[in-house]
Design a protein around this motif. Structure first.
Motif, mmCIF file in Angstrom:
data_model
loop_
_atom_site.group_PDB
_atom_site.id
_atom_site.type_symbol
_atom_site.label_atom_id
_atom_site.label_comp_id
_atom_site.label_asym_id
_atom_site.label_seq_id
_atom_site.Cartn_x
_atom_site.Cartn_y
_atom_site.Cartn_z
ATOM 1 N N GLU A 140 11.192 39.708 -38.812
ATOM 2 C CA GLU A 140 10.465 40.885 -38.331
ATOM 3 C C GLU A 140 9.989 40.684 -36.895
ATOM 4 O O GLU A 140 10.050 41.611 -36.075
ATOM 5 N N ILE A 141 9.514 39.486 -36.586
ATOM 6 C CA ILE A 141 9.089 39.190 -35.211
ATOM 7 C C ILE A 141 10.276 39.300 -34.258
ATOM 8 O O ILE A 141 10.155 39.852 -33.146
ATOM 9 N N LEU A 142 11.441 38.829 -34.679
ATOM 10 C CA LEU A 142 12.648 38.945 -33.845
ATOM 11 C C LEU A 142 13.083 40.402 -33.710
ATOM 12 O O LEU A 142 13.496 40.838 -32.630
ATOM 13 N N ALA A 143 12.983 41.169 -34.799
ATOM 14 C CA ALA A 143 13.330 42.598 -34.736
ATOM 15 C C ALA A 143 12.402 43.331 -33.779
ATOM 16 O O ALA A 143 12.839 44.187 -32.994
ATOM 17 N N MET A 144 11.117 42.989 -33.821
ATOM 18 C CA MET A 144 10.148 43.605 -32.913
ATOM 19 C C MET A 144 10.482 43.245 -31.459
ATOM 20 O O MET A 144 10.369 44.085 -30.550
ATOM 21 N N THR A 145 10.880 41.993 -31.240
ATOM 22 C CA THR A 145 11.297 41.552 -29.908
ATOM 23 C C THR A 145 12.431 42.415 -29.380
ATOM 24 O O THR A 145 12.409 42.899 -28.244
ATOM 25 N N LEU A 252 18.294 39.950 -40.299
ATOM 26 C CA LEU A 252 18.496 40.724 -39.067
ATOM 27 C C LEU A 252 19.706 41.645 -39.174
ATOM 28 O O LEU A 252 19.741 42.703 -38.531
ATOM 29 N N LYS A 253 20.665 41.287 -39.990
ATOM 30 C CA LYS A 253 21.806 42.174 -40.214
ATOM 31 C C LYS A 253 21.365 43.442 -40.943
ATOM 32 O O LYS A 253 21.939 44.516 -40.732
ATOM 33 N N VAL A 254 20.335 43.331 -41.778
ATOM 34 C CA VAL A 254 19.782 44.523 -42.446
ATOM 35 C C VAL A 254 19.176 45.462 -41.398
ATOM 36 O O VAL A 254 19.324 46.691 -41.471
ATOM 37 N N TYR A 255 18.492 44.881 -40.402
ATOM 38 C CA TYR A 255 17.953 45.679 -39.300
ATOM 39 C C TYR A 255 19.063 46.275 -38.430
ATOM 40 O O TYR A 255 18.847 47.256 -37.733
ATOM 41 N N GLY A 256 20.241 45.662 -38.446
ATOM 42 C CA GLY A 256 21.346 46.090 -37.592
ATOM 43 C C GLY A 256 21.295 45.499 -36.197
ATOM 44 O O GLY A 256 21.896 46.038 -35.264
ATOM 45 N N TYR A 257 20.595 44.356 -36.056
ATOM 46 C CA TYR A 257 20.383 43.781 -34.730
ATOM 47 C C TYR A 257 21.158 42.487 -34.496
ATOM 48 O O TYR A 257 20.890 41.778 -33.525
ATOM 49 N N GLU A 258 22.120 42.175 -35.364
ATOM 50 C CA GLU A 258 22.816 40.886 -35.228
ATOM 51 C C GLU A 258 23.602 40.766 -33.921
ATOM 52 O O GLU A 258 23.815 39.667 -33.412
ATOM 53 N N LYS A 259 23.982 41.891 -33.326
ATOM 54 C CA LYS A 259 24.767 41.821 -32.082
ATOM 55 C C LYS A 259 23.952 41.281 -30.915
ATOM 56 O O LYS A 259 24.520 40.841 -29.906
ATOM 57 N N TYR A 260 22.636 41.320 -31.034
ATOM 58 C CA TYR A 260 21.779 40.820 -29.947
ATOM 59 C C TYR A 260 21.435 39.333 -30.113
ATOM 60 O O TYR A 260 20.745 38.777 -29.261
ATOM 61 N N ILE A 261 21.892 38.704 -31.199
ATOM 62 C CA ILE A 261 21.440 37.358 -31.546
ATOM 63 C C ILE A 261 22.483 36.296 -31.202
ATOM 64 O O ILE A 261 23.677 36.463 -31.450
#
Length: 373
Positions: A140-145, A252-261
């Motif tokens: 969640e902290i990474l998603a917020m970032t 993070l894949k659930v958030y859909g943000y894996e492309k930024y990681i």
């Protein structure tokens, strides 16, 4: 006595459109914090020296702005928000019973060498989550970032994640002396492969352990690097650190943000209070990280309330610089209407300005000048 009209080295004035744009950027970032249910907190600009002492593991003492109060206590301008917010959380909350998520905005002060060209006073905004040791909290902290960077207008950026427990587990196995540990930490942080190789040979470590250390400077990339990390060791603690990263990535894949990681096992923060994941966000247009953060499960104990914690800090000035250099359109404050009035007609001007302000329209009043339209 000569009057000095310029600012000291390492600080600057921010004015006109730039100041307005920076304020709007901060509002956008704070909105992200609000959407995640963070509670605002303000901590003092200066604290007792012990809050940032070597035992805490923050900025080296030589880089602190130190001074004394009337009673002779050593005080410092805060160089870092995390110890301050942790101290406050320990005093006013009970994170051992219920998780607490706090957010802040303010300036930090680090007495950097002038040769490095960095500002000595910077604005930071950040979030600290206390009392939650889960991988979900890390994610969640990474998603917020990531959402803060998107809110700023950036589209091309990367959040690089490291794991200090992986390195620390290998260090425990190696049983090096403190001096060798410091040298190794510095060489790996600098991505100095040959320096690491030379040090490992000096230490005469067993072959498998030496190979793991030698690979660390080059162990960065996409999620596939996690498999390599597992193949380099059978150390249970090091493997647990990798499994934790895999769990965070799946969330993070659930958030859909894996492309930024991406992942970087050679990332070793100078802040010694980190205990698990650490991360930094980058984009083009600036060589400095926009956001830095990580997990620090032992820092609360220093202030008398043991609890797990994770958080991040946005270096607002660096983020603003990146957005500006990438020529991303930035909003400014609304236009101000101007009413110029004759001296004898100032009452009507005031009444007209009040009517407009009651409607939410910004108005400035100026007396008319001779020979000027």
């Amino acid at each position: 006595m000569q009057r000095i009209f310029h600012t000291p080295e390492g600080v600057r004035d921010i004015y006109n459109g730039e100041c307005s744009q920076k304020r709007i950027l901060q509002k956008k970032l704070h909105r992200v914090f609000q959407l995640y249910g963070c509670k605002d907190i303000e901590t003092p600009t200066f604290e007792y020296f012990e809050v940032f002492s070597n035992e805490v593991g923050t900025i080296p003492s030589k880089d602190l702005y130190k001074f004394f109060d009337r009673e002779g206590n050593t005080l410092v301008l805060r160089p870092d928000f995390t110890p301050s917010v942790t101290r406050a959380c320990s005093t006013y909350y009970s994170p051992d019973k219920d998780p607490v998520t706090l957010c802040y905005t303010g300036n930090t002060f680090i007495n950097n060498s002038s040769l490095r060209g960095r500002l000595k006073e910077t604005t930071q905004m950040g979030v600290e989550r206390f009392g939650d040791a889960s991988a979900q909290a890390d994610a969640e902290i990474l998603a917020m970032t990531i959402e803060c960077l998107i809110a700023s207008g950036l589209t091309e950026f990367q959040v690089s994640i490291g794991q200090v427990d992986y390195f620390k587990s290998l260090l425990c196995e190696a049983e090096m002396d403190k001096e060798a540990e410091e040298r190794l930490r510095e060489l790996i942080s600098q991505k100095n492969y040959f320096g690491v190789e030379e040090l490992i040979q000096e230490q005469k470590l067993k072959k498998s352990l030496g190979k793991a250390f030698q690979e660390l400077p080059q162990m960065f990339g996409s999620v596939e690097i996690l498999e390599k990390a597992k193949s380099l060791t059978n150390n249970d603690c090091a493997l647990s650190a990798v499994y934790r990263l895999e769990e965070i990535y799946d969330i993070l894949k659930v958030y859909g943000y894996e492309k930024y990681i991406s992942f970087d096992f050679g990332m070793l923060s100078k802040f010694r209070y980190y205990t698990g994941i650490i991360f930094q966000a980058y984009t083009y247009g600036t060589g400095e990280p926009l956001i830095k953060g990580g997990r620090y499960n032992h820092l609360m104990q220093h202030f008398g309330t043991p609890a797990a914690a994770v958080g991040f800090a946005i270096v607002v000035d660096t983020l603003f610089q990146a957005v500006s250099r990438q020529k991303i359109p930035m909003e400014t404050e609304e236009d101000v209407k101007v009413i110029c009035y004759d001296k004898e007609d100032y009452r009507n001007a005031i009444l007209e300005a009040r009517k407009l302000r009651e409607k939410g329209i910004a108005v400035a009043l100026y007396p008319k000048k001779e020979n000027k339209s």
